[in-house]
Design an enzyme around this catalytic site. Structure first.
Site, PDB file in Angstrom:
ATOM      1  N   TRP A   1      47.321 -32.886 -17.309  1.00  0.00           N
ATOM      2  CA  TRP A   1      45.892 -32.913 -16.999  1.00  0.00           C
ATOM      3  C   TRP A   1      45.617 -32.531 -15.565  1.00  0.00           C
ATOM      4  CZ3 TRP A   1      42.950 -32.064 -20.783  1.00  0.00           C
ATOM      5  CH2 TRP A   1      43.245 -32.564 -22.052  1.00  0.00           C
ATOM      6  N   ASP A  31      40.488 -38.203 -11.838  1.00  0.00           N
ATOM      7  CA  ASP A  31      40.292 -38.104 -13.280  1.00  0.00           C
ATOM      8  C   ASP A  31      40.884 -39.382 -13.880  1.00  0.00           C
ATOM      9  OD1 ASP A  31      40.369 -37.622 -15.986  1.00  0.00           O
ATOM     10  OD2 ASP A  31      41.542 -35.769 -15.849  1.00  0.00           O
ATOM     11  N   LYS A  76      38.648 -41.990 -24.684  1.00  0.00           N
ATOM     12  CA  LYS A  76      39.844 -42.829 -24.668  1.00  0.00           C
ATOM     13  C   LYS A  76      39.471 -44.309 -24.588  1.00  0.00           C
ATOM     14  CE  LYS A  76      41.945 -38.777 -23.880  1.00  0.00           C
ATOM     15  NZ  LYS A  76      41.700 -37.614 -23.051  1.00  0.00           N
TER      16      LYS A  76
HETATM   17  C1  PLP Z   1      41.688 -36.371 -22.599  1.00  0.00           C
HETATM   18  C2  PLP Z   1      41.772 -36.073 -21.140  1.00  0.00           C
HETATM   19  C3  PLP Z   1      41.032 -35.026 -20.557  1.00  0.00           C
HETATM   20  C4  PLP Z   1      40.187 -34.073 -21.378  1.00  0.00           C
HETATM   21  O1  PLP Z   1      39.040 -34.635 -21.820  1.00  0.00           O
HETATM   22  P1  PLP Z   1      37.950 -33.747 -22.622  1.00  0.00           P
HETATM   23  O2  PLP Z   1      36.842 -34.716 -22.794  1.00  0.00           O
HETATM   24  O3  PLP Z   1      38.606 -33.300 -23.888  1.00  0.00           O
HETATM   25  O4  PLP Z   1      37.588 -32.598 -21.773  1.00  0.00           O
HETATM   26  C5  PLP Z   1      41.129 -34.845 -19.201  1.00  0.00           C
HETATM   27  N1  PLP Z   1      41.904 -35.640 -18.441  1.00  0.00           N
HETATM   28  C6  PLP Z   1      42.632 -36.639 -18.967  1.00  0.00           C
HETATM   29  C7  PLP Z   1      43.463 -37.491 -18.068  1.00  0.00           C
HETATM   30  C8  PLP Z   1      42.589 -36.890 -20.333  1.00  0.00           C
HETATM   31  O5  PLP Z   1      43.314 -37.895 -20.854  1.00  0.00           O
END
Ligand code: PLP
Length: 360
Positions: A102, A172, A196
């Protein structure tokens, strides 16, 4: 009705009480005679919902008035693009830490065009087994911000301590938002795709320090500016009303459990049960460095890929789904977000013990 033990990485398990509440309000919410999906986003009923979601986030995470709380579309991935567009002014650069899949995706967006992006540390050579120690990071003088991925969903690693930076720290937190106590004041911005820990997909939570909102260069499209959404209370256009409603219900649920400190304790117990088992025998290998083990995504290997495939299919027969590791790294991964109950962990641990006794 038979609900599975859901270890999906995302979209992922939602708290059963939240689903039940949403079900009970599906046809008629708050005496309105309609579902939340059928009402105007400009109605007073919806305003109360979005205000409640924001208040829930602020209370649980301790977000002060120095920050805006935004509910945006495009998931976390749109944030990978919006961050450099808005926060890296012309002629300046940004620092990025590469801890896995990511973080790398965020870096890719930051490099689009002539984007000045300094990858100041990468765990790639070590197969992304750990987060960097604070002393391993040195920052660039002209960096507008420092970007990290606080929990790598695929590799199953997280920062035990966050770096101290002069430039605003941006994280993030998609796969660990609201799973542990953090000090929001250490960050310039925190963002997360909702699917999540806090809701359905297609929604991103953005917590951004208000002074950073003013940085955006003039050539950025109106819709892609943080100021546009901050000035309109996330109602510049029609937002994901259903998603925001679920966030509201989830913050109520987290509050009812005792908030983030209580949840962190439970999450540490849940992941601890799995790591203890993984450490107890050579049958299992947990590649993440102990210093950086995620409490949300637990990743491990078995002695062979055949055994891993058998493990996943036998687990499925036993009512446990989502255990196959990401295609890029293989192995097994149990995503054990806030909504995954202790019973699911106990079922998995007991399945694993039986599996080892049979196959080990
Ligand atoms: C799932 C995830 C993303 C992507 O999220 P989207 O909503 O599909 O764009 C980005 N960063 C992390 C750490 C993730 O677990």
């Amino acid at each position: 009705m038979a609900r599975v033990h859901n270890f999906n990485a995302g979209p992922a398990a939602l708290p059963l009480p939240v689903l039940e509440k949403a079900q009970s309000e599906l046809l008629d919410i708050a005496g309105s005679g309609m579902s939340v999906m059928e009402m105007s986003h400009r109605s007073k009923e919806f305003q109360a919902i979005i205000d409640g979601a924001e208040a829930g986030v602020r209370k649980l995470m301790g977000v002060s008035d120095d920050y805006s709380v935004l509910f945006l579309q495009g998931g976390a991935s749109l944030q990978f693009a919006m961050i450099p567009m808005n926060l890296r002014r012309p002629g300046k650069s940004a620092d990025y830490v590469d801890t896995g899949s990511w973080a790398s995706k965020a870096i890719k967006e930051a490099k689009v065009g002539d984007g000045a992006c300094n990858v100041i540390w990468s765990g790639k050579e070590e197969k992304y087994m750990r987060a960097p120690k604070p002393a391993e990071l040195s920052f660039s003088a002209d960096a507008e911000y420092v970007h990290i991925c606080s929990n790598e969903t695929i590799g199953g690693i997280r920062y035990p301590v966050f770096p101290e930076t002069d430039a605003p720290l941006i994280a993030d937190m998609s796969s660990e938002i609201m799973s542990r106590v953090i000090d929001v004041n250490r960050f310039g911005m925190i963002y997360a795709g909702a699917q999540k820990n806090i809701g359905p997909s297609g929604l991103a939570l953005v917590i951004i320090r208000r002074d950073l909102i003013e940085r955006t260069p003039e050539n950025v499209p109106i819709f892609l500016r943080y100021a546009t959404h901050a000035n309109e209370g996330s109602l510049y256009n029609t937002p994901n009303t259903w998603g925001i409603y679920i966030v509201k219900l989830i913050t109520d649920w987290v509050e009812s459990l005792g908030g983030l400190a209580a949840l962190q304790k439970i999450n540490e117990q849940k992941s601890g049960k799995l790591y203890d088992l993984l450490d107890s025998s050579d049958f299992w290998t947990a590649p993440a460095d102990k210093s950086s083990r995620s409490i949300m995504n637990v990743v491990w290997r078995l002695p062979s890929e055949e055994l891993e495939a058998t493990f996943v299919s036998e687990a499925k027969k036993a009512g446990m789904i989502g255990l196959k590791g990401h295609r890029s790294v293989g192995g097994i991964r149990a995503s054990i977000y806030n909504a995954v109950p202790m019973e699911a962990i106990d079922a998995l641990v007991s399945f694993m013990k039986d599996f080892e006794a049979k196959m080990g």
